[in-house]
Design a protein around this motif. Structure first.
Motif, PDB file in Angstrom:
ATOM      1  N   PHE A  68       0.836  -1.196   0.000  1.00  0.00           N
ATOM      2  CA  PHE A  68       0.000   0.000   0.000  1.00  0.00           C
ATOM      3  C   PHE A  68       0.870   1.245   0.000  1.00  0.00           C
ATOM      4  O   PHE A  68       1.973   1.257   0.570  1.00  0.00           O
ATOM      5  N   THR A  69       0.365   2.306  -0.603  1.00  0.00           N
ATOM      6  CA  THR A  69       1.045   3.585  -0.608  1.00  0.00           C
ATOM      7  C   THR A  69       0.051   4.693  -0.307  1.00  0.00           C
ATOM      8  O   THR A  69      -0.972   4.806  -0.984  1.00  0.00           O
ATOM      9  N   ILE A  70       0.350   5.499   0.704  1.00  0.00           N
ATOM     10  CA  ILE A  70      -0.470   6.657   1.014  1.00  0.00           C
ATOM     11  C   ILE A  70       0.207   7.895   0.444  1.00  0.00           C
ATOM     12  O   ILE A  70       1.433   8.024   0.487  1.00  0.00           O
ATOM     13  N   SER A  71      -0.584   8.796  -0.101  1.00  0.00           N
ATOM     14  CA  SER A  71      -0.050  10.038  -0.635  1.00  0.00           C
ATOM     15  C   SER A  71      -1.032  11.164  -0.382  1.00  0.00           C
ATOM     16  O   SER A  71      -2.232  10.934  -0.195  1.00  0.00           O
ATOM     17  N   ARG A  72      -0.510  12.371  -0.380  1.00  0.00           N
ATOM     18  CA  ARG A  72      -1.307  13.543  -0.085  1.00  0.00           C
ATOM     19  C   ARG A  72      -1.122  14.553  -1.201  1.00  0.00           C
ATOM     20  O   ARG A  72      -0.007  14.996  -1.472  1.00  0.00           O
ATOM     21  N   GLU A  76      -6.502  20.734  -2.790  1.00  0.00           N
ATOM     22  CA  GLU A  76      -7.735  20.281  -2.127  1.00  0.00           C
ATOM     23  C   GLU A  76      -7.497  19.284  -1.002  1.00  0.00           C
ATOM     24  O   GLU A  76      -8.456  18.738  -0.451  1.00  0.00           O
ATOM     25  N   ASN A  77      -6.240  19.028  -0.662  1.00  0.00           N
ATOM     26  CA  ASN A  77      -5.877  18.157   0.455  1.00  0.00           C
ATOM     27  C   ASN A  77      -6.401  16.734   0.319  1.00  0.00           C
ATOM     28  O   ASN A  77      -6.580  16.039   1.318  1.00  0.00           O
ATOM     29  N   THR A  78      -6.627  16.302  -0.889  1.00  0.00           N
ATOM     30  CA  THR A  78      -7.079  14.934  -1.117  1.00  0.00           C
ATOM     31  C   THR A  78      -5.986  13.942  -0.737  1.00  0.00           C
ATOM     32  O   THR A  78      -4.814  14.148  -1.049  1.00  0.00           O
ATOM     33  N   VAL A  79      -6.383  12.881  -0.059  1.00  0.00           N
ATOM     34  CA  VAL A  79      -5.460  11.831   0.358  1.00  0.00           C
ATOM     35  C   VAL A  79      -5.819  10.548  -0.373  1.00  0.00           C
ATOM     36  O   VAL A  79      -6.994  10.188  -0.473  1.00  0.00           O
ATOM     37  N   TRP A  80      -4.801   9.867  -0.868  1.00  0.00           N
ATOM     38  CA  TRP A  80      -4.982   8.652  -1.639  1.00  0.00           C
ATOM     39  C   TRP A  80      -4.388   7.455  -0.921  1.00  0.00           C
ATOM     40  O   TRP A  80      -3.415   7.572  -0.188  1.00  0.00           O
ATOM     41  N   LEU A  81      -4.975   6.305  -1.149  1.00  0.00           N
ATOM     42  CA  LEU A  81      -4.402   5.050  -0.691  1.00  0.00           C
ATOM     43  C   LEU A  81      -4.384   4.090  -1.870  1.00  0.00           C
ATOM     44  O   LEU A  81      -5.433   3.584  -2.277  1.00  0.00           O
ATOM     45  N   GLN A  82      -3.207   3.880  -2.427  1.00  0.00           N
ATOM     46  CA  GLN A  82      -3.031   2.922  -3.510  1.00  0.00           C
ATOM     47  C   GLN A  82      -2.782   1.554  -2.906  1.00  0.00           C
ATOM     48  O   GLN A  82      -1.834   1.382  -2.139  1.00  0.00           O
ATOM     49  N   MET A  83      -3.619   0.595  -3.245  1.00  0.00           N
ATOM     50  CA  MET A  83      -3.534  -0.740  -2.681  1.00  0.00           C
ATOM     51  C   MET A  83      -3.239  -1.733  -3.796  1.00  0.00           C
ATOM     52  O   MET A  83      -4.057  -1.918  -4.699  1.00  0.00           O
TER      53      MET A  83
END
Length: 126
Positions: A68-72, A76-83
């Protein structure tokens, strides 16, 4: 005042990938960290990943590290979680959270977060 809306969940076969998004609405104050937690039926809510206020530091549970990779995002402060390389044991409702009390010593605790999204279901079939 702050709303967090998760999206991107769904059904995927083992080994597949999903990308979750957490989109804040409303105004947030100060520097805050963002985290992802998950909860499977009948189990405790567990920490998945977190990112600090400027996106420069990320943290992962051992169970998802390397997959998994979290990114910001800067806008717009959107946060992603690539799984990636998803496993059946990843099946859970995934929650996005925002925390003004986020520190390098408490990022893994759900009590460190002030606002939570409604959750998005991730189901991984064998």
């Amino acid at each position: 005042q702050v709303q967090l809306v998760e999206s991107g969940g769904g059904l995927v076969q083992a080994g597949g990938s999903l990308r979750l998004a957490c989109a804040p609405s409303g105004r947030t104050f100060g520097r805050y960290g963002m985290g992802w937690f998950r909860q499977a039926p009948g189990k405790e809510r567990e920490f998945v990943a977190a990112v600090n206020w400027n996106g420069g530091s990320t943290y992962y549970a051992d169970s998802v590290k390397g997959r998994f990779t979290i990114s910001r995002g800067n806008a717009e402060n959107t946060v992603w979680l690539q799984m990636n390389s998803l496993k059946p044991e990843d099946t859970a409702v995934y929650y996005c959270a925002s925390g003004s009390a986020f520190t390098i010593t408490n990022y893994y605790r759900s009590g460190s977060y002030d606002y939570w999204g409604q959750g998005t279901q991730v189901t991984v079939s064998a």
